[in-house]
Design an enzyme around this catalytic site. Structure first.
Site, mmCIF file in Angstrom:
data_model
loop_
_atom_site.group_PDB
_atom_site.id
_atom_site.type_symbol
_atom_site.label_atom_id
_atom_site.label_comp_id
_atom_site.label_asym_id
_atom_site.label_seq_id
_atom_site.Cartn_x
_atom_site.Cartn_y
_atom_site.Cartn_z
ATOM 1 N N SER A 12 3.359 32.233 40.885
ATOM 2 C CA SER A 12 2.140 32.483 39.909
ATOM 3 C C SER A 12 2.653 31.922 38.328
ATOM 4 O O SER A 12 3.373 32.413 37.892
ATOM 5 C CB SER A 12 1.961 33.800 39.850
ATOM 6 O OG SER A 12 1.012 34.108 38.767
ATOM 7 N N HIS A 37 -0.127 29.671 42.939
ATOM 8 C CA HIS A 37 -0.820 30.545 42.503
ATOM 9 C C HIS A 37 -1.444 30.617 40.978
ATOM 10 O O HIS A 37 -0.629 30.682 40.085
ATOM 11 C CB HIS A 37 -0.351 32.060 42.699
ATOM 12 C CG HIS A 37 -1.440 33.148 42.728
ATOM 13 N ND1 HIS A 37 -2.081 33.432 43.829
ATOM 14 C CD2 HIS A 37 -1.607 34.142 41.804
ATOM 15 C CE1 HIS A 37 -3.087 34.624 43.828
ATOM 16 N NE2 HIS A 37 -2.729 35.008 42.442
ATOM 17 N N ASP A 39 -3.708 32.827 38.498
ATOM 18 C CA ASP A 39 -4.736 33.904 38.092
ATOM 19 C C ASP A 39 -5.435 33.526 36.956
ATOM 20 O O ASP A 39 -5.283 33.383 35.937
ATOM 21 C CB ASP A 39 -3.732 34.893 37.755
ATOM 22 C CG ASP A 39 -2.965 35.613 38.830
ATOM 23 O OD1 ASP A 39 -3.606 36.032 40.008
ATOM 24 O OD2 ASP A 39 -1.832 35.602 38.910
ATOM 25 N N MET A 41 -8.250 35.188 34.591
ATOM 26 C CA MET A 41 -8.870 36.359 33.890
ATOM 27 C C MET A 41 -9.732 36.079 33.038
ATOM 28 O O MET A 41 -9.457 35.386 32.060
ATOM 29 C CB MET A 41 -7.728 37.284 33.494
ATOM 30 C CG MET A 41 -6.428 37.388 34.617
ATOM 31 S SD MET A 41 -5.152 38.493 33.995
ATOM 32 C CE MET A 41 -4.033 38.285 35.378
ATOM 33 N N HIS A 70 -7.050 32.420 41.979
ATOM 34 C CA HIS A 70 -7.357 33.854 42.243
ATOM 35 C C HIS A 70 -8.415 34.140 41.056
ATOM 36 O O HIS A 70 -7.915 34.473 39.875
ATOM 37 C CB HIS A 70 -5.979 34.884 42.258
ATOM 38 C CG HIS A 70 -6.319 36.201 42.277
ATOM 39 N ND1 HIS A 70 -5.193 37.023 42.049
ATOM 40 C CD2 HIS A 70 -7.376 36.881 42.653
ATOM 41 C CE1 HIS A 70 -5.751 38.134 42.031
ATOM 42 N NE2 HIS A 70 -7.023 38.308 42.563
ATOM 43 N N MET A 72 -10.139 36.812 39.021
ATOM 44 C CA MET A 72 -10.391 38.148 38.582
ATOM 45 C C MET A 72 -11.233 38.097 37.068
ATOM 46 O O MET A 72 -11.061 38.231 36.174
ATOM 47 C CB MET A 72 -8.916 38.597 37.972
ATOM 48 C CG MET A 72 -8.000 38.869 39.320
ATOM 49 S SD MET A 72 -6.374 39.424 38.679
ATOM 50 C CE MET A 72 -5.387 37.845 38.413
ATOM 51 N N MET A 141 -3.715 43.404 46.191
ATOM 52 C CA MET A 141 -3.019 43.652 44.942
ATOM 53 C C MET A 141 -2.120 44.766 44.933
ATOM 54 O O MET A 141 -2.647 45.694 45.511
ATOM 55 C CB MET A 141 -4.113 43.942 43.613
ATOM 56 C CG MET A 141 -4.876 42.756 43.495
ATOM 57 S SD MET A 141 -4.159 41.311 42.713
ATOM 58 C CE MET A 141 -3.221 41.934 41.415
ATOM 59 N N ASP A 179 0.221 40.519 46.057
ATOM 60 C CA ASP A 179 0.347 40.126 44.621
ATOM 61 C C ASP A 179 0.633 41.144 43.625
ATOM 62 O O ASP A 179 -0.307 41.992 43.565
ATOM 63 C CB ASP A 179 -1.006 39.016 44.326
ATOM 64 C CG ASP A 179 -0.849 38.734 42.765
ATOM 65 O OD1 ASP A 179 0.071 38.873 42.193
ATOM 66 O OD2 ASP A 179 -2.087 38.059 42.518
#
Length: 219
Positions: A12, A37, A39, A41, A70, A72, A141, A179
């Site tokens: 990540s 990965h 993330d 957000m 991913h 979020m 998660m 994760d």
């Protein structure tokens, strides 16, 4: 998707040096990891802000690795086409963030990409039963999403075990990803529970022997 008999490790870049994402991608490539990965957000669905599609686009030409994005964010369906155009290979969004999950899973597939659904620690995996036929990845998660460097919540691995049984019962072949708080020790427990994909952040970027780490985790 790679064959199910091999554990996939997805470093990540949330845990990388934000001033050198290009260097982080090179480190991941050199390590032998085949997924990256990402993330995303929004400061609303989770209490943190990271980056968006422009970073995905900027890094796309630097590697052939699979971009494991991913989301979020609230109303993730708004961003699917944007991230596909930027170069995402897999788009995973949260069950808790989108009412019309099946619609957007199908949209991701229609755009030629792999689709995943994620659940936070407080969400039971039973909520996924009706949409399992539409996913390529179920992301569990193992920390409360928002920040890297947290310790894995052991009870979350029970959901991995339950999903393995649900997958077998339904005769499906989606991957199960974990994760949060993944390191060599917790990775063993996650793999024992049935995880196929390991998202690893701090433990990867702080390790001086990244290739050795990836080799051990994929074994």
């Amino acid at each position: 998707m790679q064959k199910m008999n091999k554990t996939i490790v997805s470093p990540s870049i949330l845990s990388a040096d934000f001033a050198d994402f290009g260097g982080a991608v090179s480190e991941i490539d050199t390590s032998g990891a085949s997924w990256i990965h990402m993330d995303v957000m929004d400061g609303s669905f989770v209490p943190n802000l990271t980056f968006g599609a422009p970073l995905v686009k900027a890094l796309r030409s630097r590697t052939k690795a699979i971009f494991d994005v991913h989301l979020m964010v609230v109303q993730p369906g708004r961003f699917i086409q944007e991230f596909v155009k930027a170069g995402a290979d897999i788009i995973t969004f949260h069950y808790e963030a989108e009412v019309h999950s099946q619609k957007y899973l199908s949209e991701i597939h229609d755009l030629g990409k792999k689709a995943g659904i994620a659940i936070a620690p407080a969400t039971p995996c039973s909520v996924l039963e009706e949409i399992l036929p539409f996913i390529d990845i179920a992301l569990i998660m193992t920390v409360n999403p928002g920040f890297g460097g947290q310790n894995l919540i052991p009870e979350c691995l029970e959901k991995v075990e339950k999903l393995v049984k649900m997958r077998e019962k339904a005769g499906l072949n989606f991957r199960i990803s974990v994760d949060g708080g993944i390191n060599e020790e917790t990775a063993r427990n996650a793999k024992k529970a049935g995880a196929d994909v390991l998202v690893i952040g701090s433990a990867f970027f702080k390790n001086n022997d990244k290739k050795g780490l990836i080799d051990r985790l994929q074994d």
